[in-house]
Scaffold this active site. Structure first.
Site, PDB file in Angstrom:
ATOM      1  N   GLY A  23      41.409  16.209  34.277  1.00 23.48           N
ATOM      2  CA  GLY A  23      42.701  16.893  34.157  1.00 23.48           C
ATOM      3  C   GLY A  23      42.716  17.833  32.973  1.00 23.48           C
ATOM      4  N   GLU A  55      31.035  46.235  42.214  1.00 22.99           N
ATOM      5  CA  GLU A  55      29.676  46.796  42.153  1.00 22.99           C
ATOM      6  C   GLU A  55      28.862  46.362  43.368  1.00 22.99           C
ATOM      7  OE1 GLU A  55      28.343  48.921  39.824  1.00 22.99           O
ATOM      8  OE2 GLU A  55      30.321  49.011  38.912  1.00 22.99           O
TER       9      GLU A  55
HETATM   10  C1  LIG Z   1      38.609  43.348  39.968  1.00 26.54           C
HETATM   11  C2  LIG Z   1      37.965  44.481  40.676  1.00 26.54           C
HETATM   12  C3  LIG Z   1      37.598  45.611  39.952  1.00 26.54           C
HETATM   13  C4  LIG Z   1      37.020  46.708  40.600  1.00 26.54           C
HETATM   14  N1  LIG Z   1      36.725  47.835  39.879  1.00 26.54           N
HETATM   15  C5  LIG Z   1      36.303  48.950  40.523  1.00 26.54           C
HETATM   16  C6  LIG Z   1      36.101  50.178  39.809  1.00 26.54           C
HETATM   17  O1  LIG Z   1      36.290  50.251  38.599  1.00 26.54           O
HETATM   18  N2  LIG Z   1      35.706  51.275  40.513  1.00 26.54           N
HETATM   19  C7  LIG Z   1      35.472  51.224  41.857  1.00 26.54           C
HETATM   20  O2  LIG Z   1      35.103  52.236  42.425  1.00 26.54           O
HETATM   21  N3  LIG Z   1      35.631  50.064  42.557  1.00 26.54           N
HETATM   22  C8  LIG Z   1      36.051  48.941  41.930  1.00 26.54           C
HETATM   23  N4  LIG Z   1      36.233  47.759  42.634  1.00 26.54           N
HETATM   24  C9  LIG Z   1      36.022  47.745  44.071  1.00 26.54           C
HETATM   25  C10 LIG Z   1      34.763  47.000  44.483  1.00 26.54           C
HETATM   26  O3  LIG Z   1      33.632  47.677  44.044  1.00 26.54           O
HETATM   27  C11 LIG Z   1      34.799  46.778  45.991  1.00 26.54           C
HETATM   28  O4  LIG Z   1      35.868  45.893  46.254  1.00 26.54           O
HETATM   29  C12 LIG Z   1      33.490  46.208  46.513  1.00 26.54           C
HETATM   30  O5  LIG Z   1      32.493  47.189  46.477  1.00 26.54           O
HETATM   31  C13 LIG Z   1      33.595  45.648  47.935  1.00 26.54           C
HETATM   32  O6  LIG Z   1      34.108  46.600  48.800  1.00 26.54           O
HETATM   33  P1  LIG Z   1      35.381  46.284  49.730  1.00 26.54           P
HETATM   34  O7  LIG Z   1      36.439  45.698  48.862  1.00 26.54           O
HETATM   35  O8  LIG Z   1      35.706  47.533  50.437  1.00 26.54           O
HETATM   36  O9  LIG Z   1      34.894  45.187  50.713  1.00 26.54           O
HETATM   37  P2  LIG Z   1      34.319  45.405  52.199  1.00 26.54           P
HETATM   38  O10 LIG Z   1      33.192  46.344  52.149  1.00 26.54           O
HETATM   39  O11 LIG Z   1      35.415  45.724  53.126  1.00 26.54           O
HETATM   40  O12 LIG Z   1      33.812  43.936  52.482  1.00 26.54           O
HETATM   41  C14 LIG Z   1      34.708  42.892  52.934  1.00 26.54           C
HETATM   42  C15 LIG Z   1      33.883  41.768  53.521  1.00 26.54           C
HETATM   43  O13 LIG Z   1      33.152  42.256  54.623  1.00 26.54           O
HETATM   44  C16 LIG Z   1      31.799  41.889  54.505  1.00 26.54           C
HETATM   45  N5  LIG Z   1      30.928  42.943  55.007  1.00 26.54           N
HETATM   46  C17 LIG Z   1      31.045  44.264  54.831  1.00 26.54           C
HETATM   47  N6  LIG Z   1      29.986  44.902  55.355  1.00 26.54           N
HETATM   48  C18 LIG Z   1      29.180  43.965  55.879  1.00 26.54           C
HETATM   49  C19 LIG Z   1      27.923  43.984  56.539  1.00 26.54           C
HETATM   50  N7  LIG Z   1      27.268  45.120  56.762  1.00 26.54           N
HETATM   51  N8  LIG Z   1      27.379  42.812  56.907  1.00 26.54           N
HETATM   52  C20 LIG Z   1      28.016  41.651  56.675  1.00 26.54           C
HETATM   53  N9  LIG Z   1      29.201  41.562  56.059  1.00 26.54           N
HETATM   54  C21 LIG Z   1      29.775  42.710  55.653  1.00 26.54           C
HETATM   55  C22 LIG Z   1      31.552  41.716  53.003  1.00 26.54           C
HETATM   56  O14 LIG Z   1      30.521  40.828  52.739  1.00 26.54           O
HETATM   57  C23 LIG Z   1      32.886  41.198  52.525  1.00 26.54           C
HETATM   58  O15 LIG Z   1      32.907  39.804  52.568  1.00 26.54           O
HETATM   59  C24 LIG Z   1      36.781  46.646  41.990  1.00 26.54           C
HETATM   60  C25 LIG Z   1      37.116  45.483  42.703  1.00 26.54           C
HETATM   61  C26 LIG Z   1      37.685  44.411  42.067  1.00 26.54           C
HETATM   62  C27 LIG Z   1      38.044  43.177  42.851  1.00 26.54           C
END
Ligand SMILES: Cc1cc2nc3c(=O)[nH]c(=O)nc-3n(C[C@H](O)[C@H](O)[C@H](O)COP(=O)(O)OP(=O)(O)OC[C@H]3O[C@@H](n4cnc5c(N)ncnc54)[C@H](O)[C@@H]3O)c2cc1C
Length: 733
Positions: free
Chosen positions: A455, A478
């Protein structure tokens, strides 16, 4: 600047001009005990942790020195002491803050970091590893602050430096002087992982020599951009570059002013806002932005790998594949950093959980004698493998960062040797798997730490929740972990394909993480080597098992993709159908092997070169063994299925060896976390304090809150009586 033959040569020459440069991942001479005592103060004597500190087979201060060396320890002391003495960094500032106030506090603190300028150019030139150490120090204090700092310095100025040329230097200078504040804008509402589908457009207009930026639709709104919500004056923006002939040349980076630096108001055509509350790291202002005919000068295109001439011609000295490699190097920066973030956050959690476990007593062999919970094999097995993993991962992340420095130095000097291209590819493959490994280890390890403290681990003041929350987005930004792992398997499979097509090919990579694949046929003939529990404790047992596993998975992945491609209409489906149990497992096995191997080889070199540190190397070798066995244990099904192991003994021996190693390491555990822990002010956890006085610290923290003993303002609500059941509920069926 004239081109130099190889980046290795350049690095050597830098080391020659600064002979006192310390490469902090090579192990330090620990013979000067007086110096060590001066640099690392003793803990308060006595207290609940003293028995464990006395039982350790080595001196924790010596271990700290061996791992960090004089300059790094001095640097950390300076940063930690400076923050502790500055009222702006007083922890009580964070309590009960609204979102707006948290953003403001982070901004004031990041500005103060610039005023201190811990990371002078001189220091960085002497040893680029200080950039890494600096981020780690701030991360241990507060993740949001560290991200705010490093997004501006590394992901804004760093990307400009890596992808731009002399004409962009003024942005870097202004960033250093805190005249502008930057962010990195790649992700859009509609696309994150699939960067090629990014929709923001930058169209070149020769008549004005400008690029015109537009957000063509809602999904193209840039989102999630750290620092953008409230503060950023500039952004590095990724957009599709269109030339006047109507050709789309793909994704390029541009420096785009966002806000007026004097008024902080959005510039014309820029619609920018704050995304609001996140699950964690709320001191960081993540924002969104869209562009409506925003004009920027032609020169704001970061043009290291390609440019647009005044009259609108697209020109590049590189072929498309090399341009791609350059962009890979830029993206690797963040992934290498995040590997280290995972290790740093987990290290903090383990410090708290292990110190707590050494001080907390529950049950015992006799009614009146309770024992520390660290004495329970179950508690040891839950925590110590993560400690072992953390030591390996931290060493690996430092050494990968040092390899990345070579790439940056090579870029600076125009190095285009094959060695350099090979290094960029290998770092890309390694960081695309080490970021998932590091963030997942931290995710699981921090949860274990939280539960291991019962806890009390759940009380926010003890910080495990914050650490767990801070690590969470490491799995996503990233590059989503699962998507990233595909990059690693692609790299491995392309090398293997070359080998299969031409068996005379010699696979040889700069970091040598893949060279063993040359011997894949012989490796696949080998079998589990240990003949006893004791044998299993030799790190070579799990290293060899891993090599076999990677070779086996390479063959299986290759077969699977070939088979799928025969049955599927397109390669896209064939590759997707080969991820689960194949390519994903391959990437993870390869990175676990490499993380372990890099630390093991380091220790073997130190065994020869550091006669004064043998007791340290002895205990570190146990950590490598434990990490190797604990990790390979998760792949036992594959080892049996492929015939590497047979009979009941291998798995029994491995389990016994894990438990024996845990038992041997439990008396070292407190000293092992002491050697890597930050100061108490930075750790900021009553139950993780170095004095081990868990109850006194906890009680004091619990009773110091502003409203602890006060009657609530709403107390009258309870005193006014109600009639139970007097209100009608919603429609009854
Ligand atoms: C706190 C935080 C800070 C961030 N800061 C920045 C920043 O400063 N600048 C910036 O540009 N971005 C930033 N990001 C964004 C981040 O880089 C993206 O969220 C990340 O690259 C994932 O992309 P998405 O959110 O579009 O997910 P998606 O690409 O939509 O993925 C969603 C899900 O689908 C799955 N998926 C997608 N494609 C496939 C595939 N081919 N095969 C199997 N599964 C797949 C993934 O594994 C995941 O589980 C930030 C995000 C967070 C949460």
């Amino acid at each position: 600047m004239t081109a130099s033959p190889t980046s290795q040569g350049i690095l050597d020459s830098i080391q020659n001009v600064t002979p006192d440069m310390e490469i902090a991942y090579t192990g330090f001479d620990t013979s000067d005990e007086e110096l060590i005592d001066q640099l690392v103060p003793d803990f308060q004597p006595g207290g609940p942790l003293a028995p464990y500190r006395q039982k350790a087979s080595f001196n924790w201060k010596k271990m700290m020195f061996f791992l960090d060396g004089k300059s790094v320890i001095k640097f950390k002391n300076t940063v930690f002491e400076t923050l502790e003495q500055d009222p702006l960094f007083d922890r009580s500032q964070e309590v009960d803050k609204s979102l707006e106030e948290l953003r403001e506090l982070s901004f004031l603190r990041v500005r103060r970091l610039f005023e201190y300028n811990f990371l002078s150019d001189e220091l960085l030139f002497k040893n680029p590893l200080f950039a890494w150490i600096m981020i780690g120090c701030i991360l241990m204090y507060d993740t949001a602050l560290s991200h705010k700092y490093q997004l501006n310095v590394n992901m804004f100025a760093g990307v400009i430096q890596a992808s731009g040329t002399a004409r962009h230097q003024s942005f870097v200078e202004k960033c250093k002087n805190f005249e502008i504040f930057g962010c990195f804008a790649l992700t859009e509402m509609g696309h994150g992982s699939n960067t090629r589908a990014i929709q923001t457009v930058a169209t070149y207009q020769p008549s004005t020599q400008e690029f015109i930026l537009n957000t063509p639709q809602l999904e193209a709104t840039k989102m999630w951009v750290g620092n953008l919500g409230k503060h950023a004056s500039h952004a590095v923006v990724y957009a599709q570059l269109h030339t006047p002939d109507g050709v789309n040349h793909g994704l390029h980076t541009f420096v785009v002013p966002i806000r007026d630096v004097h008024t902080m108001k959005a510039l014309p055509g820029v619609l920018v806002g704050d995304m609001g509350h996140k699950i964690s790291i709320n001191g960081l202002d993540n924002g969104f932005v869209s562009f409506n005919n925003v004009r920027i000068p032609r020169e704001n295109l970061l043009n290291k790998s390609a440019d647009v001439t005044v009259d609108g011609q697209y020109v590049s000295p590189y072929k498309k594949s090399k341009r791609f490699s350059i962009s890979l190097a830029v993206l690797s920066n963040g992934r290498v950093a995040i590997t280290g973030f995972g290790a740093t956050l987990l290290k903090m959690g383990l410090t708290i959980a292990i110190r707590y476990s050494a001080a907390r007593r529950q049950f015992g062999p006799k009614e009146d004698e309770e024992i520390p919970i660290l004495e329970y094999p179950l508690q040891q097995w839950r925590l110590l493998p993560y400690l072992a993993a953390n030591y390996c991962l931290e060493h690996f992340s430092k050494s990968l960062f040092s390899e990345l420095v070579k790439v940056h130095v090579g870029h600076m000097f125009g190095d285009q040797s094959d060695y350099m291209w090979g290094l960029i590819r290998e770092i890309h493959a390694l960081s695309s798997a080490s970021k998932p490994l590091g963030s997942w280890l931290a995710r699981d390890g921090l949860q274990e730490c939280r539960e291991a403290c019962g806890g009390n681990g759940y009380l926010a003041v003890n910080r495990l929740g914050e650490l767990r929350g801070s690590n969470d987005p490491n799995c996503t930004y990233e590059g989503d972990n699962n998507v990233l792992l595909r990059q690693t398997s692609n790299y491995l499979l392309s090398l293997f394909d070359e080998k299969l097509k031409n068996p005379a090919t010699i696979i040889s990579s700069p970091i040598k993480s893949v060279d063993f694949i040359n011997d894949y046929e012989q490796i696949l003939q080998t079998r589990f080597e240990a003949r006893s529990i004791e044998d299993c404790k030799n790190p070579l047992i799990s290293l060899h098992a891993y090599q076999w596993l990677v070779c086996k998975l390479l063959v299986e992945c290759n077969d699977k993709i070939r088979m799928e491609s025969e049955h599927q209409s397109c390669m896209f489906d064939a590759i997707n159908n080969s991820q689960v149990y194949h390519c994903r497992s391959l990437s993870l096995a390869y990175i676990e092997l490499t993380v372990m191997k890099v630390f093991y080889e380091f220790l073997m070199r130190q065994q020869q070169e550091s006669p004064n540190s043998q007791e340290l190397i002895h205990v570190l070798t146990k950590l490598v063994s434990l990490y190797g066995l604990w990790s390979i244990d998760k792949h036992m099904a594959a080892l049996y299925q492929g015939g590497y192991c047979s009979g009941e003994l291998p798995v029994k021996w491995i389990h016994c060896a894990i438990l024996e190693l845990c038992a041997e390491l439990k008396d070292e555990a407190v000293a092992l976390v002491d050697a890597v822990a930050p100061t108490d002010f930075i750790l900021n956890s009553p139950i993780g304090h170095s004095n081990g006085e868990i109850y006194k610290n906890l009680y004091s923290a619990m009773t110091q809150g502003k409203h602890v003993f006060e009657r609530p303002e709403w107390w009258k609500e309870f005193s006014s009586p109600i009639t139970v059941g007097s209100l009608p509920t919603k429609s009854k069926l």
